[in-house]
Scaffold this motif. Structure first.
Motif, PDB file in Angstrom:
ATOM      1  N   LEU A 106       0.971  -1.169   0.074  1.00  0.00           N
ATOM      2  CA  LEU A 106       0.076   0.137  -0.124  1.00  0.00           C
ATOM      3  C   LEU A 106       0.765   1.179  -0.014  1.00  0.00           C
ATOM      4  CD1 LEU A 106      -2.991  -0.832   2.498  1.00  0.00           C
ATOM      5  CD2 LEU A 106      -2.967  -0.787   0.039  1.00  0.00           C
ATOM      6  N   PRO A 108       0.592   4.590  -1.969  1.00  0.00           N
ATOM      7  CA  PRO A 108       0.197   5.712  -2.864  1.00  0.00           C
ATOM      8  C   PRO A 108       1.178   6.785  -3.371  1.00  0.00           C
ATOM      9  CG  PRO A 108      -0.502   5.873  -0.638  1.00  0.00           C
ATOM     10  CD  PRO A 108      -0.076   4.846  -0.521  1.00  0.00           C
ATOM     11  N   SER A 169     -13.344   0.220   2.582  1.00  0.00           N
ATOM     12  CA  SER A 169     -12.471   0.959   3.847  1.00  0.00           C
ATOM     13  C   SER A 169     -11.282   0.309   3.961  1.00  0.00           C
ATOM     14  CB  SER A 169     -13.275   0.543   5.322  1.00  0.00           C
ATOM     15  OG  SER A 169     -14.480   1.066   5.454  1.00  0.00           O
ATOM     16  N   LEU A 170     -10.698  -0.255   2.851  1.00  0.00           N
ATOM     17  CA  LEU A 170      -9.183  -0.682   2.464  1.00  0.00           C
ATOM     18  C   LEU A 170      -8.940  -1.477   3.759  1.00  0.00           C
ATOM     19  CD1 LEU A 170      -7.401   2.800   1.272  1.00  0.00           C
ATOM     20  CD2 LEU A 170      -8.547   0.755   0.028  1.00  0.00           C
ATOM     21  N   GLU A 171      -9.857  -2.174   4.287  1.00  0.00           N
ATOM     22  CA  GLU A 171      -9.475  -3.234   5.285  1.00  0.00           C
ATOM     23  C   GLU A 171      -9.469  -4.703   4.419  1.00  0.00           C
ATOM     24  OE1 GLU A 171      -8.960  -3.037   8.587  1.00  0.00           O
ATOM     25  OE2 GLU A 171      -9.718  -0.930   8.936  1.00  0.00           O
ATOM     26  N   TYR A 281      -3.407  -6.794  11.026  1.00  0.00           N
ATOM     27  CA  TYR A 281      -4.246  -6.509   9.791  1.00  0.00           C
ATOM     28  C   TYR A 281      -4.128  -7.752   8.688  1.00  0.00           C
ATOM     29  CZ  TYR A 281      -5.115  -3.622   5.482  1.00  0.00           C
ATOM     30  OH  TYR A 281      -5.621  -3.288   4.371  1.00  0.00           O
ATOM     31  N   ALA A 285     -10.905  -7.614   9.432  1.00  0.00           N
ATOM     32  CA  ALA A 285     -11.473  -7.119  10.394  1.00  0.00           C
ATOM     33  C   ALA A 285     -12.902  -7.230  10.755  1.00  0.00           C
ATOM     34  CB  ALA A 285     -11.195  -5.529  10.758  1.00  0.00           C
ATOM     35  N   PHE A 433      -3.378   0.190  16.024  1.00  0.00           N
ATOM     36  CA  PHE A 433      -4.387   1.091  16.518  1.00  0.00           C
ATOM     37  C   PHE A 433      -4.670   0.777  18.019  1.00  0.00           C
ATOM     38  CE2 PHE A 433      -5.708   0.460  11.806  1.00  0.00           C
ATOM     39  CZ  PHE A 433      -5.304   1.792  11.498  1.00  0.00           C
ATOM     40  N   ALA A 511       3.010   1.448   6.532  1.00  0.00           N
ATOM     41  CA  ALA A 511       1.811   0.970   5.978  1.00  0.00           C
ATOM     42  C   ALA A 511       1.095  -0.163   6.656  1.00  0.00           C
ATOM     43  CB  ALA A 511       1.890   0.830   4.365  1.00  0.00           C
ATOM     44  N   PRO A 512      -0.147  -0.508   6.489  1.00  0.00           N
ATOM     45  CA  PRO A 512      -0.734  -1.639   6.930  1.00  0.00           C
ATOM     46  C   PRO A 512      -0.054  -2.934   6.443  1.00  0.00           C
ATOM     47  CG  PRO A 512      -2.488  -0.264   5.927  1.00  0.00           C
ATOM     48  CD  PRO A 512      -1.092   0.330   5.641  1.00  0.00           C
TER      49      PRO A 512
END
Lengths: 513, 132
Positions: A106, A108, A169-171, A281, A285, A433, A511-512
């Motif tokens: 991920l 961008p 949600s990009l999860e 991740y 989720a 998180f 990033a995740p």
């Protein structure tokens, strides 16, 4: 002219996914034949059970704490030590084709070299991490890597056929499919010839075709499967009827049984199962493991097995190409994966901070070059992915650099005993998180022992202790059993005696994943 | 809960006023934020151009010379909420602390953006201290 090396990896594949290790669902005759001609490791373990740390260990020959890629989303510096660089400097031609994942996907801002290489190919004479040729792929048809760009340029109608790996949600997506609604199962209309498994094999054959007959070469062929999503080409689904897939031995068939087993483990196990805690991740989720049915497990395992069969067949094509070049007698083939997958064990799927065989016992086969006249053997002593890079050096006749922490793989238990293959170490750290989890694990003398450091769900006194001989499914946690306190103390002391210190300063999460 | 909130900070051996002068220059973000190729500012609207080719529209919310606080939000539809805040805090005559906070919903975007902001702080420190 020396020995050439074909390093074959899959992503997230269990020990029992291949026939030579007792797998009963996927047919893997090519890998099984390699195992019969060489060394098959029965206790090969990763130093991390997620992709980026584990792959960084393969490349560097270092434990996770040493290379410092402590969780997914942490980038391995581009100037980190690399076995490919060692081999390239010694005159080997070098390539990585398939899934690298030493840097976050991920991206961008396009900050990471790995993601830029499809747009900015390596100039002649330059290498990336020691690889002069680098063609990357991952699990789907979208993104910045070579496979996605190839698919978009040549078969744009296929880009959207894959499972949507991330949700709105990009999860990690929890969306179910197939006939049972199992998470991350999908019917992919893509023709087999365009699927990433065949693409990786095709590109490998293409690269090999461009080499001179007397070149020495090291090729890391890295298949993205059978990592979820489980979306093999729809045309292949008839290979196995999901209704015929047996439930895994590790799947407790009633909710009461599952809950009783999980309740004997540190609390984050049950919390994930119940849907009250997602610590990392790597799993969706929004998916609650307690909702998984036996049919979900069967269908996931059907798709997974089909993906394993496709890999085996693709590997067979590459081996045929190698034979056609006249190299067959001089090529070492090492087959393994980065970590395992629950696939229903304990009523769970995917992976996370759970150091049990589902995630930690890996398929590993080394078929030495036939010209070296190996004596086939099954090796039962613990070895690790940290031992791969030193093995490649040994195959090439090179000294193992001081910065590598493993040893060349043993050829038998006798060899293993003589060279001190006593233990394997695996570590987990994650911070996501506000939820942090920290595990350190030692596998030695038929025991798996995990200590927990203080974190979101743990106070630092918890642990897990399993006897692999008496409890191969790791269901009975002996950590708090006074009868095993001396064994526990001995293992924990040995763990900390051998556990490298964490790289400082701690590398940043970029990033995740 | 889908809100992600992440904070990065760095000490810079340069006066708060000097660092703030760079931070408040909304059109110059790409000169110290690795992975940005350009910025275009029109009043309160800014568009940043990412290395991947994406253009990201933003609204500038606060540029406070007294508090030395710059605040903006990304208005692209993929974000249900975003708030980026850069605070420059004086620590002494020739030292300051820069805090770059990112809130985002979806929370995954907070992690992804914050990886970039951490790299930006490193680059800001390098440039400010190198040219001192």
């Amino acid at each position: 002219m020396g020995r050439k090396i074909l390093f074959v990896t899959t992503d997230q594949q269990r020990y029992d996914a291949i026939g030579c290790n007792g797998g009963m669902v996927a047919r893997t005759p090519v890998i099984d034949a390699l195992a019969a001609q060489g060394y098959r490791y029965e206790r090969a373990q990763p130093q991390s059970v997620v992709c980026m740390p584990s792959r960084s260990t393969m490349l560097t020959g270092q434990h996770v704490s040493t290379h410092g890629v402590w969780m997914n989303g942490v980038a391995l510096p581009v100037d980190a030590p690399s076995v490919a660089e060692v081999l390239h400097d010694a005159g080997y031609r070098t390539a990585l084709i398939g899934k690298p994942h030493f840097e976050p996907f991920l991206d961008p801002f396009l900050r990471f070299t790995e993601n830029r290489l499809s747009r900015e190919p390596l100039s002649d004479g330059l290498t990336h991490r020691g690889f002069e040729h680098f063609e990357a792929a991952t699990h789907g048809g979208q993104g910045m890597l070579h496979y996605a760009r190839w698919l978009l340029a040549n078969h744009p109608e296929a880009v959207g056929m894959f499972y949507p790996v991330l949700d709105g949600s990009l999860e990690v997506n929890a969306l179910g499919g197939g006939e049972t609604g199992a998470p991350q199962v999908w019917e992919n209309a893509i023709p087999k010839e365009w699927y990433h498994t065949d693409w990786v094999a095709d590109r490998t054959i293409n690269w090999l075709d461009g080499l001179d007959a007397d070149d020495d070469w090291f090729c890391w062929m890295s298949f993205p499967d059978p990592h979820h999503p489980w979306d093999p080409p729809k045309s292949e689904l008839g290979r196995i009827d999901w209704r015929d897939v047996p439930l895994p031995e590790g799947y407790p068939q009633t909710a009461a049984e599952r809950e009783a087993i999980l309740d004997r483990k540190p609390r984050h196990w049950r919390a994930w199962y119940d849907g009250s805690l997602v610590s990392n991740y790597e799993a969706p989720a929004d998916w609650v493991p307690a909702t998984m049915t036996a049919d979900h497990v069967r269908e996931v395992n059907q798709r997974n097995a089909i993906e394993c069969e496709l890999i085996d067949e693709a590997l067979g094509r590459v081996l045929a190409a190698i034979e056609a070049r006249g190299w067959g007698d001089d090529v070492d083939i090492v087959f393994t994966t980065d970590h395992g997958e629950f696939q229903g064990d304990f009523g769970l799927l995917f992976k996370g901070p759970y150091h049990v065989d589902a995630l930690m016992r890996l398929p590993l086969v080394w078929r030495p070059a036939p010209s070296s006249t190996p004596a086939p053997a099954a090796v039962t002593r613990p070895v690790g992915l940290v031992d791969l890079a030193p093995t490649f050096c040994a195959i090439a006749g090179l000294p193992v650099p001081e910065w590598m922490e493993g040893k060349p793989l043993p050829s038998s238990d006798t060899d293993a005993d003589a060279r001190g293959f006593e233990r394997s170490l695996t570590e987990w750290d994650s911070v996501l998180f506000g939820v942090d989890v920290h595990l350190r694990t030692i596998t030695r003398d038929g025991w798996v022992c995990t200590t927990y450091q203080a974190g979101h769900s743990h106070d630092g006194t918890e642990g897990e202790l399993y006897s692999l001989a008496d409890d191969p499914l790791q269901r009975v946690n002996l950590w708090d059993d006074p009868a095993y306190s001396s064994i526990r103390a001995d293992l924990v002391a040995d763990l900390w005696d051998h556990q490298p210190a964490m790289h400082q300063p701690l590398r940043r999460v970029e990033a995740p994943v | 809960m889908t809100l992600g909130s992440i904070r990065h900070q760095i000490r810079i051996s340069r006066s708060a006023d000097d660092v703030w002068a760079r931070v408040r220059d909304a059109a110059g973000l790409h000169t110290w934020f690795p992975g940005l190729t350009d910025c275009q500012v029109d009043g309160k609207n800014r568009v940043i151009f990412l290395g991947s080719g994406m253009a990201m529209p933003e609204e500038i919310l606060v540029s406070d010379d007294v508090q030395r606080r710059f605040q903006y939000r990304i208005t692209a539809p993929i974000f249900r909420h975003h708030r980026g805040t850069i605070d420059v805090i004086e620590l002494g005559d020739d030292e300051c602390l820069v805090v770059y906070s990112t809130e985002a919903d979806p929370r995954t975007m907070a992690l992804t953006i914050a990886g970039g902001t951490a790299g930006a702080l490193d680059e800001l420190k390098r440039q400010m201290e190198e040219h001192h």
